[in-house]
Design an enzyme around this catalytic site. Structure first.
Site, PDB file in Angstrom:
ATOM      1  N   PRO A  22      -8.708  27.413  32.753  1.00  0.00           N
ATOM      2  CA  PRO A  22      -8.720  26.531  31.585  1.00  0.00           C
ATOM      3  C   PRO A  22      -9.969  25.657  31.627  1.00  0.00           C
ATOM      4  O   PRO A  22     -10.241  25.024  32.644  1.00  0.00           O
ATOM      5  CB  PRO A  22      -7.457  25.677  31.785  1.00  0.00           C
ATOM      6  N   THR A  24     -12.184  22.909  29.154  1.00  0.00           N
ATOM      7  CA  THR A  24     -12.537  22.130  27.970  1.00  0.00           C
ATOM      8  C   THR A  24     -13.976  22.439  27.588  1.00  0.00           C
ATOM      9  O   THR A  24     -14.866  22.407  28.436  1.00  0.00           O
ATOM     10  CB  THR A  24     -12.368  20.626  28.305  1.00  0.00           C
ATOM     11  N   GLN A  97      -3.206  26.247  27.604  1.00  0.00           N
ATOM     12  CA  GLN A  97      -2.964  25.123  28.516  1.00  0.00           C
ATOM     13  C   GLN A  97      -2.613  23.869  27.711  1.00  0.00           C
ATOM     14  O   GLN A  97      -3.402  23.406  26.887  1.00  0.00           O
ATOM     15  CB  GLN A  97      -4.172  24.821  29.400  1.00  0.00           C
ATOM     16  N   TYR A 179      -4.486  13.905  34.588  1.00  0.00           N
ATOM     17  CA  TYR A 179      -3.897  13.701  33.264  1.00  0.00           C
ATOM     18  C   TYR A 179      -2.413  13.309  33.396  1.00  0.00           C
ATOM     19  O   TYR A 179      -1.918  13.115  34.500  1.00  0.00           O
ATOM     20  CB  TYR A 179      -4.161  14.922  32.373  1.00  0.00           C
ATOM     21  N   GLY A 308     -13.758  29.538  37.079  1.00  0.00           N
ATOM     22  CA  GLY A 308     -14.077  28.540  36.068  1.00  0.00           C
ATOM     23  C   GLY A 308     -15.506  28.675  35.584  1.00  0.00           C
ATOM     24  O   GLY A 308     -15.812  29.505  34.716  1.00  0.00           O
TER      25      GLY A 308
END
Ligand SMILES: Cc1cc2nc3c(=O)[nH]c(=O)nc-3n(C[C@H](O)[C@H](O)[C@H](O)COP(=O)(O)O)c2cc1C
Length: 350
Positions: A22, A24, A97, A179, A308
């Site tokens: 995942p 961003t 996600q 988070y 990643g």
């Protein structure tokens, strides 16, 4: 056993053990609608065994960064459906996600005036980027009332239903990287004195309840995974007892029979401890290249490997790993900038 051995993961048979992490990428619009470019970005990486999307907000309250996507509005769901169509057209699988940022937020990045929520009213040290005001200190969060926690858990369930409506194959609970769920797990951010704070049993409660709600919403545990990053200090997430906490979490969720537990390596050996403690499918990520990945699989240290930044730079990563071809280097300066540069323009092998 290597990266190219098929694997059963939850409800699915994956054609290889290469998982896209995942990540961003900040290409969505101000309303959290994924960019049309995301269709090409994810579609061109669909030969991964599994793509886990970038962190995606379950609600306006769960958003904190500029240009990150959500999964709560009809426009967002419709845009995501184009992404899942592109991945499925190439025979791939993808989980969304679900990322509620909790206190890692700034008002300039949000569509609602309410302050961010967190287990406790403790501001994260540091600053974050806003498009309108440059770098800004994180907002001071409001501590969630005990009575409102069920509705936050409910947002994870609704986000799961919305993700399935967008034809995602499943969902991943983002419980890593500082988070909201991680804020409940960690002693540095959770100073609650009710059933969600204090003891390990209480600090893991939010995560186990969110996961259970997602499983119920998905209708099958095989469509739900979770990501953790024990020992990671990112986003000011101080933690006195990461290993015992995550071992207790692994034990608590083992009976759920979820699709996978995804561990990001952060230097405290949690991936080894969790391999022993968790009987289900284990995904491990953090700094892997091809050789070490195959070795980790061969030695049974993981069931699949998560890539990643290497996946940012190499849309055809599976092919390159298969051929032992050189890898493009990721350009961190375009990780979070709008537009195609550094997003959909990395070269593939001829
Ligand atoms: C540009 C970028 C964005 C990221 N965004 C997320 C995210 O939204 N959710 C998440 O769980 N991890 C995120 N991460 C962490 C990655 O999922 C992964 O755990 C980490 O990069 C370590 O793997 P690597 O060394 O192969 O890059 C991000 C990493 C990068 C490089």
């Amino acid at each position: 056993m290597n990266l190219f051995s098929p694997i059963t993961l939850g409800d699915y048979s994956l054609r290889n053990r290469v998982v896209m992490a995942p990540m961003t990428r900040s290409r969505a619009d101000a309303q959290g609608v994924p960019s049309p470019l995301a269709v090409e970005y994810y579609g061109s990486r669909a030969d991964a065994g599994l793509i886990v999307t970038e962190g995606t907000g379950p609600s306006p309250a769960g958003m904190g960064y500029p240009r990150t996507p959500g999964i709560y509005s009809p426009a967002q769901i419709a845009a995501w459906r184009k992404v899942t169509d592109a991945v499925h057209a190439r025979g791939g699988r993808t989980f969304l996600q679900i990322m509620h940022v909790g206190r890692i937020a700034h008002s300039a990045n949000r569509t609602i005036p309410d302050p961010p929520v967190a287990p406790s009213a403790i501001r994260a040290a540091g600053e974050m980027w806003t498009d309108t005001q440059g770098m800004q200190p994180f907002d001071l969060p409001r501590a969630l009332e005990l009575a409102e926690i069920p509705s936050v858990i409910g947002e994870y369930a609704q986000a799961t239903r919305n993700a399935l409506a967008a034809n995602f194959d499943g969902v991943e609970l983002h419980s890593a990287s500082g988070y909201l769920p991680n804020q409940f797990l960690s002693t540095g951010t959770n100073k609650r004195t009710d059933a969600y704070g204090g003891s390990i049993e209480n600090r893991i409660r939010f995560v186990t309840e969110a996961l259970a709600a997602m499983i119920a919403a998905a209708g099958s545990p095989g469509k739900v995974g979770i990501k953790v990053s024990p020992g990671m200090a990112f986003n000011d997430i101080g933690h006195d007892d990461p290993l015992p906490t995550y071992l207790a979490l692994a034990k608590a969720i083992a009976p759920y029979h979820i699709a996978y537990l995804h561990v990001m390596r952060a230097g405290i050996g949690a991936e080894t401890a969790l391999r022993e403690a968790f009987p289900g499918t284990l995904l491990v990520g953090g700094g892997f290249k091809g050789d070490e990945a195959n070795q980790a699989l061969g030695e049974g240290r993981a069931d699949a490997i998560v890539f990643g930044s290497t996946y940012v730079a190499n849309p055809d990563l599976v092919r390159r790993l298969e051929k032992g071809a050189p890898l493009n280097d990721p350009d961190a300066s375009t990780f979070f900038t709008p537009g195609p540069k550094g997003y959909t323009d990395y070269p593939v092998l001829a």
